[in-house]
Scaffold this motif. Structure first.
Motif, mmCIF file in Angstrom:
data_model
loop_
_atom_site.group_PDB
_atom_site.id
_atom_site.type_symbol
_atom_site.label_atom_id
_atom_site.label_comp_id
_atom_site.label_asym_id
_atom_site.label_seq_id
_atom_site.Cartn_x
_atom_site.Cartn_y
_atom_site.Cartn_z
ATOM 1 N N HIS A 151 0.830 -1.209 0.000
ATOM 2 C CA HIS A 151 0.000 0.000 0.000
ATOM 3 C C HIS A 151 0.866 1.262 0.000
ATOM 4 C CE1 HIS A 151 -4.000 -1.633 0.269
ATOM 5 N NE2 HIS A 151 -3.723 -2.352 1.342
ATOM 6 N N CYS B 15 -6.365 1.098 -4.485
ATOM 7 C CA CYS B 15 -6.602 1.380 -3.068
ATOM 8 C C CYS B 15 -6.923 0.098 -2.299
ATOM 9 C CB CYS B 15 -7.736 2.379 -2.908
ATOM 10 S SG CYS B 15 -7.317 4.051 -3.421
ATOM 11 N N ALA C 106 -3.298 5.961 1.129
ATOM 12 C CA ALA C 106 -3.373 4.631 0.530
ATOM 13 C C ALA C 106 -4.182 3.722 1.439
ATOM 14 C CB ALA C 106 -1.969 4.063 0.302
#
Length: 344
Positions: free
Chosen positions: A116, A297, A265
């Motif tokens: 992420h 995402c 994120a």
């Protein structure tokens, strides 16, 4: 140009992807388990692990076939090795180990949170280190300084629930089903965000950490009172969550020298109200705001492959006996925080 196979199986998304070192997603597959978990209002680890075991191998075969590649042509195989539901993590990591050993290709064990953290760089080649990262997902809520690949300094974490978890529990309280985040966001669009008085836990305090347990409990009391409309509760909850995020960002970033970029994120980063508020926060501080595309995402294998490509460029790989980890902090040197449910 190199190419990396990425495998993601840390929660309720089974995914495989091929990503090049020049940021091109060659092929990818994602299989959601929403229908399997929906009757339970959340992820059931055993069901998730079984689904990963059934779906992963065919998905890997599909992306390899689409790209017209053999395993021996890969530069590396990257797989989530933690944190996450350990059964699912093991399915992906063991699969990656087998493929790496059979094809004599390097294995790269990826921290899911690092996937992420680096995903915005997959979508935006102009994003340079260092940058401030707000990582908001179903299992984590943190503010970190991303200094370089493999170097993360945690500024803030949650002492109880993650924000994505609070969204899911709010949805369950309101009878919206699973997954909860998108359902709460949609209902909130028709609600009055000032109608329900909800707390902002830790807002105004000097410590930088998050807490959402009290907010979740207040949502339950508001629902049980029978006084408020569901859409007003949803909108008020969402506004309270945004207020908490902005306040905690201020407390975390104020002591620092100017940080050039603010990045968001994780699955909650798909929420448009949150994105808009964060963009405004960044603009007020003369920071560049960066958010990955919505597809990057939520959990996906492209971010894992890209994290593998970043680490491969740094000359890193991992042994085949690398162990799966249910918990794996990005900043192992961060000081412990109060709270039995603290998530590092």
């Amino acid at each position: 140009m190199g190419i990396v196979l990425g495998i993601e199986s840390s929660c309720d998304e089974t995914a495989a992807a091929l990503v090049t070192t020049d940021r091109r997603i060659v092929a990818q597959r994602i299989a959601s388990q929403v229908e399997a978990h929906a009757p339970y209002g959340g992820v059931v680890p055993e069901i998730a692990a079984r689904a990963h075991a059934e779906k992963l191998a065919p998905m890997i075969a599909e992306v390899m076939q689409e790209a017209g590649l053999e395993l021996t042509e890969l530069d590396a195989i990257a797989a989530t090795a933690g944190p996450g539901l350990i059964g699912g993590v093991m399915v992906g990591l063991v699969s990656a180990k087998a493929l790496a050993m059979a094809s004599d290709v390097p294995l790269i064990a990826i921290n899911h949170l690092e996937g992420h953290a680096l995903s915005p760089r997959l979508a935006d080649e102009t994003l340079e280190f260092p940058y401030a990262l707000l990582l908001v997902s179903g299992g984590h809520c943190q503010i970190l300084m991303v200094e370089r690949v493999g170097k993360y300094r945690r500024l803030s974490t949650t002492i109880d629930d993650a924000l994505g978890e609070a969204f899911d529990k709010t949805a369950k309280i309101l009878g919206l089903g699973y997954p909860g985040g998108p359902a709460v966001e949609q209902l909130a669009k028709s609600g009055d965000a000032d109608a329900v008085p909800l707390p902002r836990p830790l807002v105004g305090s000097g410590e930088p950490h998050f807490s959402f347990a009290g907010l979740k409990s207040a949502v339950l009391r508001a629902k049980e009172s029978g006084v408020h409309r569901d859409e007003d509760i949803a909108a008020s909850f969402q506004k309270a969550a945004v207020d908490c995020l902005l306040d905690r960002l201020r407390v975390s970033l104020d002591p620092l020298d100017h940080v050039p970029s603010l990045v968001v994120a994780g699955g909650v980063a798909a929420n448009q109200k949150i994105r808009s508020a964060l963009e405004g926060f960044a603009t007020d501080r003369s920071m560049r705001f960066v958010a990955p595309p919505l597809a990057l995402c939520t959990d996906n294998a492209a971010m894992i492959a890209w994290a593998g490509a970043e680490r491969l460029a740094s000359g890193q790989s991992d042994p085949l006996d690398f162990a799966a980890r249910p918990r794996w902090p990005l900043d192992p040197d961060a000081a412990p925080v109060r709270g039995a449910g603290a998530k590092a």
